[in-house]
Write a protein that holds these residues in place. Structure first.
Motif, PDB file in Angstrom:
ATOM      1  N   LEU A  20      15.586 -28.474  12.355  1.00 23.20           N
ATOM      2  CA  LEU A  20      15.346 -28.638  10.905  1.00 23.20           C
ATOM      3  C   LEU A  20      16.542 -29.631  10.242  1.00 23.20           C
ATOM      4  O   LEU A  20      16.286 -30.129   9.178  1.00 23.20           O
ATOM      5  CB  LEU A  20      15.225 -27.033  10.383  1.00 23.20           C
ATOM      6  N   MET A  21      17.305 -29.576  10.943  1.00 21.38           N
ATOM      7  CA  MET A  21      18.633 -30.394  10.150  1.00 21.38           C
ATOM      8  C   MET A  21      18.198 -31.882  10.233  1.00 21.38           C
ATOM      9  O   MET A  21      18.723 -32.573   9.126  1.00 21.38           O
ATOM     10  CB  MET A  21      19.878 -30.258  11.254  1.00 21.38           C
ATOM     11  N   ILE A  22      17.491 -32.489  10.915  1.00 20.06           N
ATOM     12  CA  ILE A  22      16.924 -33.664  10.624  1.00 20.06           C
ATOM     13  C   ILE A  22      16.062 -33.673   9.334  1.00 20.06           C
ATOM     14  O   ILE A  22      16.290 -34.716   8.797  1.00 20.06           O
ATOM     15  CB  ILE A  22      15.785 -34.232  11.913  1.00 20.06           C
ATOM     16  N   ALA A  23      14.977 -32.743   9.386  1.00 21.48           N
ATOM     17  CA  ALA A  23      14.298 -32.917   7.849  1.00 21.48           C
ATOM     18  C   ALA A  23      15.287 -32.601   6.807  1.00 21.48           C
ATOM     19  O   ALA A  23      15.057 -33.290   5.729  1.00 21.48           O
ATOM     20  CB  ALA A  23      13.153 -31.876   8.112  1.00 21.48           C
ATOM     21  N   LEU A  24      16.323 -31.936   7.076  1.00 22.83           N
ATOM     22  CA  LEU A  24      17.294 -31.506   5.993  1.00 22.83           C
ATOM     23  C   LEU A  24      18.100 -32.872   5.395  1.00 22.83           C
ATOM     24  O   LEU A  24      18.327 -32.901   4.213  1.00 22.83           O
ATOM     25  CB  LEU A  24      18.305 -30.393   6.263  1.00 22.83           C
ATOM     26  N   GLY A  25      18.243 -33.637   6.427  1.00 23.10           N
ATOM     27  CA  GLY A  25      18.847 -35.083   6.040  1.00 23.10           C
ATOM     28  C   GLY A  25      17.760 -35.886   5.058  1.00 23.10           C
ATOM     29  O   GLY A  25      18.382 -36.259   4.333  1.00 23.10           O
ATOM     30  N   THR A  49       8.299 -40.787   7.301  1.00 21.36           N
ATOM     31  CA  THR A  49       9.217 -41.201   8.531  1.00 21.36           C
ATOM     32  C   THR A  49       9.817 -39.820   8.927  1.00 21.36           C
ATOM     33  O   THR A  49       9.853 -39.644  10.323  1.00 21.36           O
ATOM     34  CB  THR A  49      10.447 -41.499   7.705  1.00 21.36           C
ATOM     35  N   SER A  50       9.747 -38.831   8.114  1.00 19.61           N
ATOM     36  CA  SER A  50      10.341 -37.244   8.830  1.00 19.61           C
ATOM     37  C   SER A  50       9.101 -36.921   9.668  1.00 19.61           C
ATOM     38  O   SER A  50       9.525 -36.308  10.802  1.00 19.61           O
ATOM     39  CB  SER A  50      10.675 -36.344   7.694  1.00 19.61           C
ATOM     40  N   GLY A  51       8.107 -37.050   8.993  1.00 19.18           N
ATOM     41  CA  GLY A  51       6.725 -36.451   9.958  1.00 19.18           C
ATOM     42  C   GLY A  51       6.632 -37.033  11.322  1.00 19.18           C
ATOM     43  O   GLY A  51       6.420 -36.683  12.400  1.00 19.18           O
ATOM     44  N   LEU A  73       5.716 -29.158  11.748  1.00 16.22           N
ATOM     45  CA  LEU A  73       5.412 -28.519  10.421  1.00 16.22           C
ATOM     46  C   LEU A  73       6.704 -28.667   9.450  1.00 16.22           C
ATOM     47  O   LEU A  73       6.700 -29.044   8.319  1.00 16.22           O
ATOM     48  CB  LEU A  73       4.830 -27.443  10.387  1.00 16.22           C
ATOM     49  N   ASN A  74       7.890 -28.260  10.064  1.00 14.50           N
ATOM     50  CA  ASN A  74       9.129 -28.131   9.339  1.00 14.50           C
ATOM     51  C   ASN A  74       9.739 -29.628   9.262  1.00 14.50           C
ATOM     52  O   ASN A  74      10.985 -29.551   8.641  1.00 14.50           O
ATOM     53  CB  ASN A  74       9.872 -27.117  10.192  1.00 14.50           C
ATOM     54  N   SER A  75       9.121 -30.479   9.754  1.00 10.26           N
ATOM     55  CA  SER A  75       9.614 -31.973   9.767  1.00 10.26           C
ATOM     56  C   SER A  75       9.563 -32.543   8.352  1.00 10.26           C
ATOM     57  O   SER A  75       9.881 -33.409   7.767  1.00 10.26           O
ATOM     58  CB  SER A  75       9.358 -32.740  10.775  1.00 10.26           C
ATOM     59  N   ILE A  76       8.210 -31.869   7.854  1.00  8.37           N
ATOM     60  CA  ILE A  76       7.511 -32.310   6.586  1.00  8.37           C
ATOM     61  C   ILE A  76       8.094 -31.360   5.253  1.00  8.37           C
ATOM     62  O   ILE A  76       8.249 -31.923   4.143  1.00  8.37           O
ATOM     63  CB  ILE A  76       6.065 -32.467   6.649  1.00  8.37           C
ATOM     64  N   GLN A  77       7.927 -30.185   5.577  1.00  7.23           N
ATOM     65  CA  GLN A  77       8.089 -29.226   4.473  1.00  7.23           C
ATOM     66  C   GLN A  77       9.536 -29.245   3.628  1.00  7.23           C
ATOM     67  O   GLN A  77       9.626 -29.290   2.445  1.00  7.23           O
ATOM     68  CB  GLN A  77       7.901 -27.719   4.954  1.00  7.23           C
ATOM     69  N   PRO A  78      10.588 -29.572   4.489  1.00  9.27           N
ATOM     70  CA  PRO A  78      12.022 -29.709   3.796  1.00  9.27           C
ATOM     71  C   PRO A  78      12.046 -30.695   2.961  1.00  9.27           C
ATOM     72  O   PRO A  78      12.642 -30.888   1.622  1.00  9.27           O
ATOM     73  CB  PRO A  78      12.893 -29.685   4.852  1.00  9.27           C
ATOM     74  N   VAL A  79      11.240 -31.894   3.272  1.00  6.18           N
ATOM     75  CA  VAL A  79      10.988 -33.055   2.518  1.00  6.18           C
ATOM     76  C   VAL A  79      10.512 -32.947   1.299  1.00  6.18           C
ATOM     77  O   VAL A  79      10.983 -33.350   0.244  1.00  6.18           O
ATOM     78  CB  VAL A  79      10.386 -34.171   3.251  1.00  6.18           C
ATOM     79  N   LEU A  80       9.487 -32.379   1.076  1.00  2.66           N
ATOM     80  CA  LEU A  80       8.826 -31.820  -0.114  1.00  2.66           C
ATOM     81  C   LEU A  80       9.748 -31.008  -0.930  1.00  2.66           C
ATOM     82  O   LEU A  80       9.586 -30.999  -2.031  1.00  2.66           O
ATOM     83  CB  LEU A  80       7.538 -31.132   0.252  1.00  2.66           C
ATOM     84  N   SER A  81      10.417 -30.070  -0.339  1.00  2.00           N
ATOM     85  CA  SER A  81      11.227 -29.420  -1.165  1.00  2.00           C
ATOM     86  C   SER A  81      12.483 -30.117  -1.736  1.00  2.00           C
ATOM     87  O   SER A  81      12.990 -29.967  -2.854  1.00  2.00           O
ATOM     88  CB  SER A  81      12.012 -28.321  -0.246  1.00  2.00           C
ATOM     89  N   GLY A  82      12.882 -31.338  -0.885  1.00  2.00           N
ATOM     90  CA  GLY A  82      13.878 -32.265  -1.732  1.00  2.00           C
ATOM     91  C   GLY A  82      13.231 -33.124  -2.671  1.00  2.00           C
ATOM     92  O   GLY A  82      14.064 -33.140  -3.688  1.00  2.00           O
ATOM     93  N   VAL A  83      12.116 -33.216  -2.831  1.00  2.00           N
ATOM     94  CA  VAL A  83      11.219 -33.987  -3.818  1.00  2.00           C
ATOM     95  C   VAL A  83      11.343 -32.907  -5.092  1.00  2.00           C
ATOM     96  O   VAL A  83      11.770 -33.220  -6.137  1.00  2.00           O
ATOM     97  CB  VAL A  83       9.893 -34.242  -3.336  1.00  2.00           C
TER      98      VAL A  83
END
Length: 477
Positions: A285-290, A321-323, A367-377
């Protein structure tokens, strides 16, 4: 037309990676402090492994979520202020965030002091609760390290100045590994040694980051301590609370899962298995959090600068990209699902049960590669309150009840709880994708300007809203 799209995509990718890559490394390094602690403690004994895993996922996860959320208000404000050309406000914003996060840490202190009775109320096994209660009293200094850390990170990220923080975090992790090897493995100080080493590692990172802040590298953004930090705190607290609720509802989802697992039959085995899977999921998840940090900065900067189309394009590139990276990790975990749990345990039963969850773990990682990116938005645009309500519905009215149904009623144990958790995350991701698709970004640019003005921005430095207002009217027609 095709060449133009490719060129714009390449330029946006470079901007995203400029922030995302060091942010990913920083997140991995800092998360790995706890990851390494669990790894060393897991070889002391099964009870110690379960106790520290419960502390990290329940007590520290609770505190971490609150403080990360309170600090994330800074992400919205600093990013939009940088985009609007008002860098001088960042020093005041970070001080306000320190005041709020410090006060929040004091409020959270009783959860560390009374961990054992709290876990018993949550029906966790008595031996695990006792060891966990002792451990949390020793790691209390880390609570205040979190309160200092998140505002510092958001301050640096908003200005795309993150490489120094990456090096600091990497050095802190290296020190942490060495100290754990010396004091836990070689000298045999057990979980007491692991706790003290964690405190030392975190505070070395904080002191180094603060040194960077006051080193003179930020002459416009940091002009020393100011009484303005205590002005307009109420409005700042309001956005901080909305951010905290949004992020806490996400992080506490894992906490609630661990609590449910602790009530299952053969609870120690189930907690060990689930903690191994969650640790791997959180690591990836740290990747997606980046990308969460990167897209938050890009969206807030572009909205603050009154460039709504650029903000929308940044969202698309970040999600794709994250996906793609998430799909690679999913494949790796499917291939090595039987070997990866050996880092945490040598117990054959634990390893066998963890391997059974390998397929679901791989799907959750994608799934968690996409969801945190949307939270960042959401953070970059200032949608924290809306997403908080979405999280409540998807996680706590859908995911957890389904997990309890599958885990207890259908007797699927940890597997059933994980299925329910995944359904909730899938629903939340689908809703956020729909919202991002339907958003009128011109209106978001106007809201960003209003937010900057409300929290102390200079009117003469703000981009004109005339063209934005006309664009919104045109879109509405």
């Amino acid at each position: 037309m095709g060449k133009l799209v490719v060129s714009k995509s390449w330029q946006e990718s470079k901007l995203l990676w400029h922030i995302a890559f060091p942010a990913i490394l920083t997140a991995v390094f800092q998360f790995s402090i706890g990851f390494v602690t669990v790894g060393f403690v897991g070889h002391i004994g099964a009870v110690e492994l379960a106790a520290v895993a419960v502390v990290e996922n329940v007590i520290e996860g609770f505190a971490y979520g609150v403080l990360l959320g309170m600090g994330s208000a800074l992400e919205t404000l600093c990013g939009q202020a940088v985009g609007a050309g008002q860098v001088d406000m960042l020093g005041v914003y970070i001080q306000r965030s320190w005041v709020i996060c410090g006060a929040t840490a004091l409020v959270l202190t009783p959860t560390y002091l009374f961990t054992a009775p709290i876990l018993r109320v949550l029906r966790q096994p008595g031996d695990i609760a006792d060891v966990a209660g002792t451990y949390t009293r020793w790691v209390l200094p880390q609570l205040f390290a979190y309160a200092a850390n998140f505002p510092l990170q958001k301050f640096f990220q908003a200005q795309s100045r993150v490489w120094v923080i990456t090096f600091i975090s990497g050095a802190g992790l290296a020190v942490h590994v060495v100290l754990n090897y010396v004091f836990v493995t070689r000298l045999g100080h057990g979980i007491f040694g692991a706790a003290i080493v964690g405190n030392v590692s975190w505070w070395l990172i904080i002191l180094a980051q603060f040194g960077y802040l006051v080193s003179g590298c930020f002459p416009e953004a940091w002009r020393g301590f100011s009484a303005l930090a205590f002005k307009n705190l109420a409005a700042f607290v309001k956005l901080s609370l909305a951010s905290a609720v949004m992020l806490c509802l996400e992080l506490w989802y894992y906490t609630a899962v661990i609590i449910l697992v602790g009530v299952l039959r053969n609870a120690q085995l189930q907690v060990d298995v689930m903690s191994i899977c969650i640790n791997y999921q959180l690591w990836t998840l740290m990747i997606a959090l980046g990308f969460n940090a990167a897209v938050s900065v890009r969206v807030s900067n572009e909205l603050g600068a009154n460039r709504p189309k650029a903000a929308k394009f940044s969202v698309i590139i970040a999600v794709l990209t994250s996906g793609f990276i998430g799909a690679i990790f999913m494949a790796l975990f499917l291939i090595w699902r039987t070997e990866l749990p050996r880092f945490f345990s040598e117990d054959e039963e634990v390893l066998r049960e963890a391997a059974k969850l390998g397929y679901l773990l791989a799907g959750s990682i994608f799934l968690n590669s996409i969801q945190p990116v949307l939270s960042g938005v959401a953070i970059g645009a200032g949608w924290q309150s809306l997403v908080a309500f979405i999280n409540i519905g998807c996680y706590y009215f859908v995911g957890l009840p389904l997990g309890a149904l599958f885990g207890f009623k259908l007797k699927l144990d940890a597997l059933g709880i994980w299925v329910g958790m995944s359904v909730g995350t899938l629903l939340q991701t689908a809703i956020l994708l729909f919202i991002s698709y339907r958003t009128k970004w011109e209106k978001q640019a106007m809201l960003a300007e209003e937010r900057i003005r409300e929290w102390g921005g200079r009117n003469d430095a703000l981009p004109s809203t005339t063209q934005v207002a006309l664009a919104v009217d045109e879109v509405d027609r």
